[in-house]
Design a protein around this motif. Structure first.
Motif, mmCIF file in Angstrom:
data_model
loop_
_atom_site.group_PDB
_atom_site.id
_atom_site.type_symbol
_atom_site.label_atom_id
_atom_site.label_comp_id
_atom_site.label_asym_id
_atom_site.label_seq_id
_atom_site.Cartn_x
_atom_site.Cartn_y
_atom_site.Cartn_z
ATOM 1 N N LEU A 245 0.831 -1.206 0.000
ATOM 2 C CA LEU A 245 0.000 0.000 0.000
ATOM 3 C C LEU A 245 0.862 1.252 0.000
ATOM 4 N N LEU A 246 1.950 1.239 0.764
ATOM 5 C CA LEU A 246 2.855 2.386 0.793
ATOM 6 C C LEU A 246 3.442 2.647 -0.586
ATOM 7 N N HIS A 247 3.824 1.594 -1.292
ATOM 8 C CA HIS A 247 4.380 1.733 -2.641
ATOM 9 C C HIS A 247 3.376 2.416 -3.571
ATOM 10 N N ILE A 248 2.130 1.963 -3.541
ATOM 11 C CA ILE A 248 1.093 2.521 -4.418
ATOM 12 C C ILE A 248 0.859 3.992 -4.098
ATOM 13 N N LEU A 249 0.649 4.292 -2.819
ATOM 14 C CA LEU A 249 0.330 5.662 -2.414
ATOM 15 C C LEU A 249 1.490 6.611 -2.704
ATOM 16 N N PHE A 250 2.701 6.171 -2.448
ATOM 17 C CA PHE A 250 3.865 7.014 -2.722
ATOM 18 C C PHE A 250 3.954 7.351 -4.205
ATOM 19 N N GLU A 251 3.736 6.365 -5.058
ATOM 20 C CA GLU A 251 3.837 6.601 -6.495
ATOM 21 C C GLU A 251 2.778 7.582 -6.977
ATOM 22 N N ILE A 252 1.537 7.399 -6.527
ATOM 23 C CA ILE A 252 0.458 8.294 -6.948
ATOM 24 C C ILE A 252 0.707 9.709 -6.431
ATOM 25 N N LEU A 253 1.049 9.844 -5.158
ATOM 26 C CA LEU A 253 1.285 11.166 -4.585
ATOM 27 C C LEU A 253 2.478 11.855 -5.244
ATOM 28 N N LYS A 254 3.520 11.109 -5.538
ATOM 29 C CA LYS A 254 4.694 11.671 -6.209
ATOM 30 C C LYS A 254 4.305 12.249 -7.577
ATOM 31 N N ASN A 255 3.521 11.486 -8.334
ATOM 32 C CA ASN A 255 3.075 11.967 -9.643
ATOM 33 C C ASN A 255 2.182 13.197 -9.506
ATOM 34 N N SER A 256 1.276 13.152 -8.534
ATOM 35 C CA SER A 256 0.364 14.285 -8.330
ATOM 36 C C SER A 256 1.126 15.544 -7.932
ATOM 37 N N MET A 257 2.116 15.396 -7.075
ATOM 38 C CA MET A 257 2.905 16.544 -6.649
ATOM 39 C C MET A 257 3.666 17.164 -7.814
ATOM 40 N N ARG A 258 4.307 16.314 -8.604
ATOM 41 C CA ARG A 258 5.069 16.823 -9.744
ATOM 42 C C ARG A 258 4.162 17.592 -10.703
ATOM 43 N N ALA A 259 3.023 16.994 -11.046
ATOM 44 C CA ALA A 259 2.103 17.642 -11.987
ATOM 45 C C ALA A 259 1.558 18.951 -11.419
ATOM 46 N N THR A 260 1.237 18.946 -10.121
ATOM 47 C CA THR A 260 0.663 20.145 -9.509
ATOM 48 C C THR A 260 1.677 21.280 -9.443
ATOM 49 N N VAL A 261 2.895 20.973 -9.017
ATOM 50 C CA VAL A 261 3.922 22.011 -8.908
ATOM 51 C C VAL A 261 4.268 22.572 -10.281
ATOM 52 N N GLU A 262 4.432 21.710 -11.274
ATOM 53 C CA GLU A 262 4.796 22.196 -12.602
ATOM 54 C C GLU A 262 3.660 22.977 -13.258
ATOM 55 N N THR A 263 2.420 22.603 -13.022
ATOM 56 C CA THR A 263 1.280 23.321 -13.605
ATOM 57 C C THR A 263 1.113 24.704 -12.994
ATOM 58 N N HIS A 264 1.433 24.836 -11.709
ATOM 59 C CA HIS A 264 1.201 26.101 -11.002
ATOM 60 C C HIS A 264 2.510 26.777 -10.612
ATOM 61 N N ALA A 265 3.563 26.521 -11.388
ATOM 62 C CA ALA A 265 4.894 27.044 -11.051
ATOM 63 C C ALA A 265 4.930 28.566 -11.025
ATOM 64 N N ASN A 266 4.127 29.226 -11.846
ATOM 65 C CA ASN A 266 4.180 30.689 -11.941
ATOM 66 C C ASN A 266 3.070 31.362 -11.155
ATOM 67 N N LYS A 267 2.435 30.627 -10.247
ATOM 68 C CA LYS A 267 1.341 31.196 -9.454
ATOM 69 C C LYS A 267 1.764 31.357 -7.999
ATOM 70 N N ASP A 268 1.013 32.199 -7.292
ATOM 71 C CA ASP A 268 1.367 32.499 -5.908
ATOM 72 C C ASP A 268 1.115 31.327 -4.973
ATOM 73 N N THR A 269 0.083 30.556 -5.268
ATOM 74 C CA THR A 269 -0.262 29.434 -4.398
ATOM 75 C C THR A 269 -0.326 28.139 -5.203
#
Length: 414
Positions: A245-269
């Motif tokens: 379960l840790l493996h699955i959750l880590f992989e999904i969260l890692k992907n979500s974090m990368r996509a979220t940070v890169e999509t909103h890189a030029n925004k304040d929040t």
């Protein structure tokens, strides 16, 4: 050291014998009962000295059906040699009918040795596929779904799921009867009979956040909602393998974090990642939602393909320096961990907005049966190039159901 002709023929007969059997799937309930009530070391020895060669021989048969180009890659040959050696080592216990403490100790130590030998199987097989792609770049193109890559994807799904199952059985034995000690005194082998799902989620988030901040100097927060309608006021707990379960959750969260940070890189929040955990009567569902921009339906057809990634492939990094993304094994391997005991992993995306990942796990342990590849004529035909020809005018509809040739029927340990 070369085998004599007589020894070679004996091993070949043993291989053909064990390959003719189908694996005997077990459930989480079987493993819990065996580890806490009904089982003992001698019974486990008798079961595993037959079951492990069966599982090894079944998947070794499929290795022999791989395209010649892939079988000739150095890393694939290395993996094959590991399986051959492990099969031979377990055969040494085949006719030892008098079970004493010395034999049991040798068996347990032998299983630990096999587990250590196979610790880099995933990375080594991935290297073999990469060698194939670099040697034949136009013939094996892993950015599209075609006849060549479908056969390899079919094999990797089965090969890696088989590996998960073999390591699971070995881990149960060495943790219960060998020198290894479980991570938690509550565990039965590698299974937590009362796993706190939120606790595992928070551990996965902490690991993913640490990695994300190391790459981007920032990371999205996580907001969690829990629903436990049939056990109101209680923490959400199930019997499962926490490391899976840790493996699955880590992989999904890692992907979500990368996509979220890169999509909103030029925004304040940076928008938070929202997680909902719901425990029903039969299914535990974890929904992870991000605002990472999502992806198109064309990309959706590729996200569970091996070697496919929307991130550039990183340079080699040493131990302890995990890459944020880029190798293309994270999602397909995570889905296999979910499916191993009857669950699943699905993605739903809105291009331009974000992605929802759904992780399904079985609540009832007697329903959480191993899903195992079985070698038969159907499986062998899947490696023939004419099997994958589409009978649709466009891309055939995407199907996330279990691949053909998998066994989902449980049989108890005896």
């Amino acid at each position: 050291m070369r085998l004599s002709a007589r020894c070679f023929m004996a091993n070949k007969r043993a291989f053909d014998k064990y390959a003719s059997f189908s694996p005997s799937p077990v459930s989480i309930r079987d493993l819990l009962d065996f580890g806490s009530k009904t089982g003992n070391e001698e019974t486990s020895f008798v079961f595993l000295r037959h079951e492990l060669p069966v599982r090894l021989a079944n998947i070794m048969k499929e290795i022999r059906h791989l395209p010649k180009n892939l079988r000739s890659m150095p890393s694939v040959n290395l993996v094959k040699s590991w399986y051959d050696q492990s099969f031979e080592e377990i055969l040494e216990f085949e006719d030892k009918k008098v079970v004493d403490k010395a034999i049991l100790k040798d068996f347990s130590e032998g299983l630990q040795k096999i587990k250590n030998r196979h610790s880099k199987v995933v990375e080594t097989m991935a290297q073999g596929v990469l060698e194939l792609q670099e040697t034949y770049p136009t013939y094996y193109n892993f950015t599209t779904v075609n006849t060549n890559t479908e056969a390899i994807r079919y094999f990797l799904d089965r090969f890696l799921l088989s590996r998960i199952s073999i390591r699971m059985l070995i881990s149960q034995h060495v943790l219960l009867y060998g020198s290894l000690v479980a991570d938690n005194p509550r565990y039965i082998g590698s299974i937590d009979p009362a796993c706190d799902v939120l606790e595992v989620l928070q551990a996965a988030y902490s690991d993913a956040r640490f990695l994300c901040e190391g790459y981007y100097l920032t990371a999205p927060d996580m907001e969690v909602t829990c629903f436990n309608p049939y056990e109101e006021g209680e923490k959400i707990k199930i019997s499962c393998v926490p490391s899976h379960l840790l493996h699955i959750l880590f992989e999904i969260l890692k992907n979500s974090m990368r996509a979220t940070v890169e999509t909103h890189a030029n925004k304040d929040t940076i928008p938070s990642i929202n997680v909902m955990i719901t425990k029903g009567r039969e299914d535990l569902t974890i929904k992870i939602s991000d605002c990472g921009g999502g992806f198109s339906q064309d990309i959706r057809k590729l996200v569970f393909e091996y070697m496919y990634s929307t991130a550039p492939r990183p340079d080699y990094v040493g131990e302890g320096n995990a890459p944020m993304a880029g190798y293309g094994y994270g999602l397909p391997l995570s889905r296999l961990y979910a499916r191993y005991f009857g669950g699943d992993l699905q993605l739903s995306s809105i291009e331009g907005h974000g992605t929802d990942a759904y992780i399904y796990l079985k609540v009832m342990t007697d329903n959480a049966n191993e899903c195992l590849p079985v070698y038969n004529t159907t499986a062998s035909r899947m490696y023939q190039s004419d099997i994958s020809v589409s009978d649709w005018s466009s891309n055939k509809p995407w199907n996330n159901s279990h691949p053909r040739g998998f066994s989902t029927h449980a049989r108890k340990l005896h």
